[in-house]
Design an enzyme around this catalytic site. Structure first.
Site, mmCIF file in Angstrom:
data_model
loop_
_atom_site.group_PDB
_atom_site.id
_atom_site.type_symbol
_atom_site.label_atom_id
_atom_site.label_comp_id
_atom_site.label_asym_id
_atom_site.label_seq_id
_atom_site.Cartn_x
_atom_site.Cartn_y
_atom_site.Cartn_z
ATOM 1 N N LYS A 1 -12.668 -1.791 5.613
ATOM 2 C CA LYS A 1 -11.897 -2.690 6.474
ATOM 3 C C LYS A 1 -12.506 -2.706 7.880
ATOM 4 O O LYS A 1 -12.997 -3.711 8.337
ATOM 5 C CB LYS A 1 -10.430 -2.272 6.560
ATOM 6 C CG LYS A 1 -9.567 -2.167 5.283
ATOM 7 C CD LYS A 1 -10.002 -2.895 4.106
ATOM 8 C CE LYS A 1 -9.187 -2.905 2.834
ATOM 9 N NZ LYS A 1 -8.129 -2.001 2.559
ATOM 10 N N TRP B 1 0.825 -1.211 0.000
ATOM 11 C CA TRP B 1 0.000 0.000 0.000
ATOM 12 C C TRP B 1 0.854 1.254 0.000
ATOM 13 O O TRP B 1 0.549 2.218 -0.711
ATOM 14 C CB TRP B 1 -1.008 -0.008 1.156
ATOM 15 C CG TRP B 1 -2.060 -1.054 0.936
ATOM 16 C CD1 TRP B 1 -2.297 -2.155 1.687
ATOM 17 C CD2 TRP B 1 -2.999 -1.113 -0.153
ATOM 18 N NE1 TRP B 1 -3.321 -2.892 1.150
ATOM 19 C CE2 TRP B 1 -3.771 -2.291 0.030
ATOM 20 C CE3 TRP B 1 -3.264 -0.306 -1.262
ATOM 21 C CZ2 TRP B 1 -4.786 -2.658 -0.864
ATOM 22 C CZ3 TRP B 1 -4.275 -0.678 -2.145
ATOM 23 C CH2 TRP B 1 -5.024 -1.838 -1.944
ATOM 24 N N ASP C 1 -2.081 6.646 6.334
ATOM 25 C CA ASP C 1 -3.110 5.773 5.770
ATOM 26 C C ASP C 1 -3.430 4.737 6.846
ATOM 27 O O ASP C 1 -2.663 3.813 7.083
ATOM 28 C CB ASP C 1 -2.582 5.101 4.494
ATOM 29 C CG ASP C 1 -3.578 4.099 3.897
ATOM 30 O OD1 ASP C 1 -4.644 3.865 4.500
ATOM 31 O OD2 ASP C 1 -3.269 3.553 2.815
HETATM 32 C C1 LIG Z 1 -7.517 -1.486 1.258
HETATM 33 C C2 LIG Z 1 -6.452 -0.461 1.439
HETATM 34 C C3 LIG Z 1 -6.281 0.595 0.527
HETATM 35 C C4 LIG Z 1 -7.111 0.731 -0.732
HETATM 36 O O1 LIG Z 1 -8.425 0.986 -0.456
HETATM 37 P P1 LIG Z 1 -9.456 1.218 -1.668
HETATM 38 O O2 LIG Z 1 -10.703 1.541 -0.952
HETATM 39 O O3 LIG Z 1 -9.512 -0.053 -2.449
HETATM 40 O O4 LIG Z 1 -8.953 2.336 -2.470
HETATM 41 C C5 LIG Z 1 -5.290 1.509 0.783
HETATM 42 N N1 LIG Z 1 -4.506 1.425 1.868
HETATM 43 C C6 LIG Z 1 -4.642 0.427 2.767
HETATM 44 C C7 LIG Z 1 -3.750 0.382 3.950
HETATM 45 C C8 LIG Z 1 -5.621 -0.546 2.576
HETATM 46 O O5 LIG Z 1 -5.766 -1.535 3.463
#
Ligand SMILES: *Cc1c(COP(=O)(O)O)cnc(C)c1O
Length: 360
Positions: free
Chosen positions: A196, A102, A172
């Site tokens: 998530k 990521w 993030d």
């Molecule tokens: C799932 C995830 C993303 C991407 O999320 P999307 O909603 O598919 O854009 C980005 N960063 C992390 C840490 C993630 O777990």
């Protein structure tokens, strides 16, 4: 009706009481005669749902007053570009810490807007640890420092808050937001996709310190200009109304559980159940450095990849689903977000034991 224990990394398990409430309110939300999906985002009902969701999130995370909470769309992936668009603020560079798939994606998009200095990386160790602060080479002229505080694929979590001095820290937190208390005041900006640990896919939460707003690049789409969205209560365009409603129900559920300090206790004991078992057998292996293991995403391998298929058949038959690891890591991954009950982790550990007895 049979519900499985769902270990998906995302979209992921939601609290059953939340799903039940959403079902009960589906056709007629609290006497309005409509589903939340059918409401105008500017009508009184939805404005109340939105305000309550924001207030509950602020309370849960103890978000200081000088931070804006935005409910956006485009997923965390959109933020990979939207963050530099908004936060460069006249500077031409930003620091990124590379801890896995990521952060790599965040770096790739940031490079379209600025120079990226990779301040630290664990790529040489196959992304199995979080680089210590002493390894970081920060650029004092960076507009911000970006870190992926929980790498969902690699299962690496920062259990400490990096010190970036005057340079804003951007995180993030997609896969561990709300899993434990976080000191929001240490961050310039936090973002997270909802699917998530918050609610259904389609909603992205951004928490941003207000002094960082107002200097977006001229090319920034209006709907992605944080200042415009902040001034319009995230309603510069139609927001993900149902996603906000569902997130709001999850926030209420979290408050009922006792808040984030309580969630941390539960999450620590759930994670310990699993890691302790993985560590005391030779049959399974957790690749991540002990201090940096994620409480939310637990990757592990079996003694031989030849056993993977049989393992997945066994767990599936026991009602434990979506345990296959990410293709870049292989093996298995158990995502044990807030909504995964402890019984699910116990059932997984039982299954691990049983499989080892048969195949070890
Ligand atoms: C799932 C995830 C993303 C991407 O999320 P999307 O909603 O598919 O854009 C980005 N960063 C992390 C840490 C993630 O777990």
């Amino acid at each position: 009706m049979t519900r499985v224990f769902n270990f998906s990394a995302g979209p992921a398990v939601l609290p059953e009481p939340v799903l039940r409430q959403a079902a009960a309110e589906m056709l007629d939300w609290q006497g309005s005669g409509m589903s939340v999906m059918e409401m105008s985002h500017r009508g009184k009902e939805f404005v109340d749902i939105h305000a309550r969701a924001e207030a509950d999130l602020r309370e849960l995370m103890a978000i200081p007053k000088n931070y804006k909470v935005l409910f956006l769309q485009g997923g965390a992936s959109a933020q990979f570009a939207v963050v530099p668009m908004n936060l460069l603020r006249g500077k031409d560079r930003a620091d990124y810490v590379n801890t896995g798939q990521w952060s790599k994606k965040a770096i790739t998009d940031a490079k379209k807007y600025c120079k990226v200095n990779v301040a630290a990386s664990s790529e040489g160790d196959n992304f199995t640890r979080a680089p210590k602060q002493s390894e970081w080479k920060l650029d004092p002229d960076a507009a911000y420092v970006h870190v992926t505080t929980n790498e969902t694929i690699g299962g690496v979590e920062f259990h400490w808050v990096p010190d970036t001095g005057e340079v804003p820290l951007v995180a993030d937190m997609s896969s561990h937001i709300l899993s434990r208390p976080m000191d929001v005041s240490k961050y310039g900006l936090i973002y997270a996709g909802a699917q998530k640990n918050i609610g259904p896919a389609g909603l992205t939460i951004v928490i941003v310190r207000d002094d960082l707003l107002g200097q977006a690049l001229p090319v920034t789409p209006t709907v992605f200009d944080y200042k415009v969205q902040a001034e319009n209560d995230s309603m510069s365009n139609t927001p993900a109304t149902y996603g906000i409603y569902m997130a709001g129900l999850v926030f209420q559920w979290l408050k009922k559980q006792g808040g984030l300090a309580k969630m941390e206790q539960v999450n620590r004991s759930k994670a310990a159940l699993l890691y302790d078992y993985l560590d005391q057998t030779e049959f399974y292996h957790s690749p991540v450095a002990k201090d940096d293991r994620s409480l939310m995403n637990v990757p592990f391998t079996l003694r031989s990849a030849d056993l993977d298929k049989a393992f997945l058949q066994t767990t599936e038959a026991a009602g434990l689903t979506q345990l296959k690891g990410h293709r870049s890591v292989g093996g298995m991954r158990a995502s044990i977000y807030n909504a995964m009950p402890v019984e699910g982790v116990q059932a997984l550990v039982e299954c691990l034991k049983e499989f080892e007895r048969k195949h070890g």
